[in-house]
Design an enzyme around this catalytic site. Structure first.
Site, PDB file in Angstrom:
ATOM      1  N   TYR A  68       0.899  -1.333   0.029  1.00 34.70           N
ATOM      2  CA  TYR A  68      -0.017   0.003  -0.020  1.00 34.70           C
ATOM      3  C   TYR A  68       0.938   1.189   0.280  1.00 34.70           C
ATOM      4  CZ  TYR A  68      -4.591  -2.259   0.579  1.00 34.70           C
ATOM      5  OH  TYR A  68      -5.836  -2.639   0.061  1.00 34.70           O
ATOM      6  N   LYS A  93       3.285 -15.962   4.068  1.00 31.94           N
ATOM      7  CA  LYS A  93       3.596 -16.842   2.769  1.00 31.94           C
ATOM      8  C   LYS A  93       5.014 -17.058   3.056  1.00 31.94           C
ATOM      9  CE  LYS A  93       2.162 -18.795  -0.927  1.00 31.94           C
ATOM     10  NZ  LYS A  93       1.169 -19.551  -0.889  1.00 31.94           N
ATOM     11  N   ASP A 125      -3.094 -18.559   1.876  1.00 28.57           N
ATOM     12  CA  ASP A 125      -3.898 -19.247   1.066  1.00 28.57           C
ATOM     13  C   ASP A 125      -4.753 -20.442   2.081  1.00 28.57           C
ATOM     14  OD1 ASP A 125      -1.664 -20.676   1.445  1.00 28.57           O
ATOM     15  OD2 ASP A 125      -1.391 -21.194  -0.607  1.00 28.57           O
ATOM     16  N   ASP A 134      -6.201  -7.008   3.932  1.00 27.84           N
ATOM     17  CA  ASP A 134      -7.469  -6.491   2.971  1.00 27.84           C
ATOM     18  C   ASP A 134      -8.198  -7.588   2.491  1.00 27.84           C
ATOM     19  OD1 ASP A 134      -8.823  -4.417   1.586  1.00 27.84           O
ATOM     20  OD2 ASP A 134      -7.767  -5.261  -0.094  1.00 27.84           O
ATOM     21  N   ASP A 156     -12.543  -9.382   3.785  1.00 30.48           N
ATOM     22  CA  ASP A 156     -13.722  -9.509   2.929  1.00 30.48           C
ATOM     23  C   ASP A 156     -14.139 -10.795   2.758  1.00 30.48           C
ATOM     24  OD1 ASP A 156     -13.588  -6.752   2.142  1.00 30.48           O
ATOM     25  OD2 ASP A 156     -13.857  -7.140   0.000  1.00 30.48           O
TER      26      ASP A 156
HETATM   27  C1  IPM Z   1     -10.744  -1.534   2.916  1.00 28.97           C
HETATM   28  C2  IPM Z   1     -10.938  -0.897   1.447  1.00 28.97           C
HETATM   29  C3  IPM Z   1      -9.699  -0.031   1.267  1.00 28.97           C
HETATM   30  C4  IPM Z   1      -8.566  -0.834   1.289  1.00 28.97           C
HETATM   31  C5  IPM Z   1      -9.791   0.714  -0.033  1.00 28.97           C
HETATM   32  C6  IPM Z   1     -11.283   1.348  -0.223  1.00 28.97           C
HETATM   33  C7  IPM Z   1      -8.698   1.608  -0.252  1.00 28.97           C
HETATM   34  O1  IPM Z   1     -10.894  -1.960   0.592  1.00 28.97           O
HETATM   35  O2  IPM Z   1     -10.859  -0.450   3.689  1.00 28.97           O
HETATM   36  O3  IPM Z   1     -10.452  -2.564   3.062  1.00 28.97           O
HETATM   37  O4  IPM Z   1      -7.974  -1.153   0.509  1.00 28.97           O
HETATM   38  O5  IPM Z   1      -8.005  -0.788   2.304  1.00 28.97           O
HETATM   39 MN    MN Z   2     -10.836  -4.041   1.644  1.00 30.58          MN
END
Ligand code: IPM
Ligand code: MN
Length: 360
Positions: free
Chosen positions: A138, A197, A231, A255, A259
């Protein structure tokens, strides 16, 4: 004298402002109950302001926000603004400028919430990801050369130094000690798992792995240590999430896996996170987007914002108040609302806020 906290509120775009209203309503109710004060100040950063003024974020923003005890964020993302501009210009910029080097993301299935994982319940899906939040890929370290030629090169490097790794690990160990499964009375041990990893990304994860075991051995012998490849972590998050307690990982891996985690806990209507600078000011947010198509209808689920508020209180040290809010949310998911999905809750946005307040 009554304790008082200065909270910067960034309602943002789309349904952000609607969920933030409910978050504030709940926070104010619990503050009354526990005898502290919350002093809210609103900022209009977001897509509308950008369209109006051409400025994504004033240069003074970080300095102004540093004067607050915490930041309560709604959502960033506007249908008329090219994707990336606001996310990078507001969310990522504030994370970096305020040095919020931890992203804390609980993956917790609340009672009554549907999960896509077969035969798994709230006892099984109950762990927390500590994501390093200001380093790694990042940082944008790298570049392009020979653009437009067949030899075009693009480099984006995963860069970590020992300082960044150590401070993230320290937070993770401390958090595991205070919030791990043993500390919460739901398991026999407090366990911190490093997600990496090491079999391929040998440079970066050699550093993480060595630092992890060194710190654990010397300073946190009471915390059990595990290691998982990223993974395989995805596999176990689906198959055996009950194995996990606290996980710590890099920015990019964090990140991605959070999700996946959010989906297993019922999705964006409930998942919340905190961007934390343990020595500075944090920013707490529902991790779902701004859901622009539901804007202004009063149908969006505010629970993720309310949970973000609970995380904010916990980080401020108001642990009892934080717990009360989370328990009230659990009551509402378990006994009141029909679904977490917008339009299908059986209640309006503000009624869901009221249900949580009633429980407090
Ligand atoms: C998150 C989002 C952000 C990230 C994006 C929107 C920049 O996906 O907060 O997880 O990648 O960190
Ligand atoms: Mn995210």
């Amino acid at each position: 004298m009554e304790k008082s906290y200065k909270i910067a509120v960034l309602p943002g775009d789309g349904t952000g402002p609607e969920v933030v209203v409910e978050g504030k309503k709940v926070l104010s109710a619990v503050a009354d109950k526990y005898g502290f004060k919350l002093d809210f100040t609103e900022f209009d950063f977001g897509g509308d302001r950008y369209i109006r003024t051409g400025e994504v974020l004033p240069d003074s923003a970080a300095d102004e926000l540093r004067e607050f005890d915490s930041i309560f964020l709604g959502a960033i993302g506007h249908p008329d603004v090219k994707p990336g501009i606001l996310e990078k210009g507001i969310l990522l910029r504030l994370r970096f400028e305020l040095d919020q080097y931890i992203n804390l993301r609980p993956v917790r299935l609340y009672p009554g919430v549907e999960t896509p994982l077969k035969n798994k319940g709230p006892k099984d899906i109950d762990y927390v990801v500590v994501r390093e939040n200001t380093g790694g890929i990042y940082t944008g370290t790298g570049g392009n050369s020979m653009i437009g030629t067949p030899n075009e090169v693009a480099v984006q490097s995963m860069v970590y130094n020992r300082f960044q790794v150590d401070r993230c690990l320290r937070y993770a160990f401390e958090y595991t000690r205070t919030h791990g499964k043993k500390a919460r009375g739901v398991g026999p041990e407090n366990t911190l798992g490093l997600v990496g990893k090491t079999n391929v990304l040998t440079h970066v994860f050699d550093l993480w792995e060595r630092a992890f075991h060194e710190m654990g051995e010397n300073e946190y012998p009471d915390v059990k240590r595990d290691y998982y490849h990223v993974d395989a972590t995805c596999m176990w998050m689906v198959k055996s999430p009950e194995w996990f307690d606290v996980l710590v990982t890099t920015n990019m891996f964090g990140d991605i896996i959070t999700d996946l985690g959010a989906m297993t806990q019922g999705g964006m209507g409930i998942a919340a996170g905190g961007n934390i600078n343990p020595e500075g000011v944090g920013m707490f947010e529902p991790i779902g987007g701004s859901a622009p198509k539901y804007t202004g209808q009063g149908v969006i689920n505010p629970l993720a914002s309310i949970v973000a508020g609970s995380m904010m209180l916990d980080t401020l040290g108001e642990t009892e108040a934080a717990k009360t809010v989370e328990e009230a949310v659990m009551y509402v998911t378990g006994n009141k609302i029909k679904s977490l999905a917008a339009k299908r809750m059986g209640y309006s946005t503000s009624e869901v806020g009221d249900l949580v307040v009633a429980q407090i």
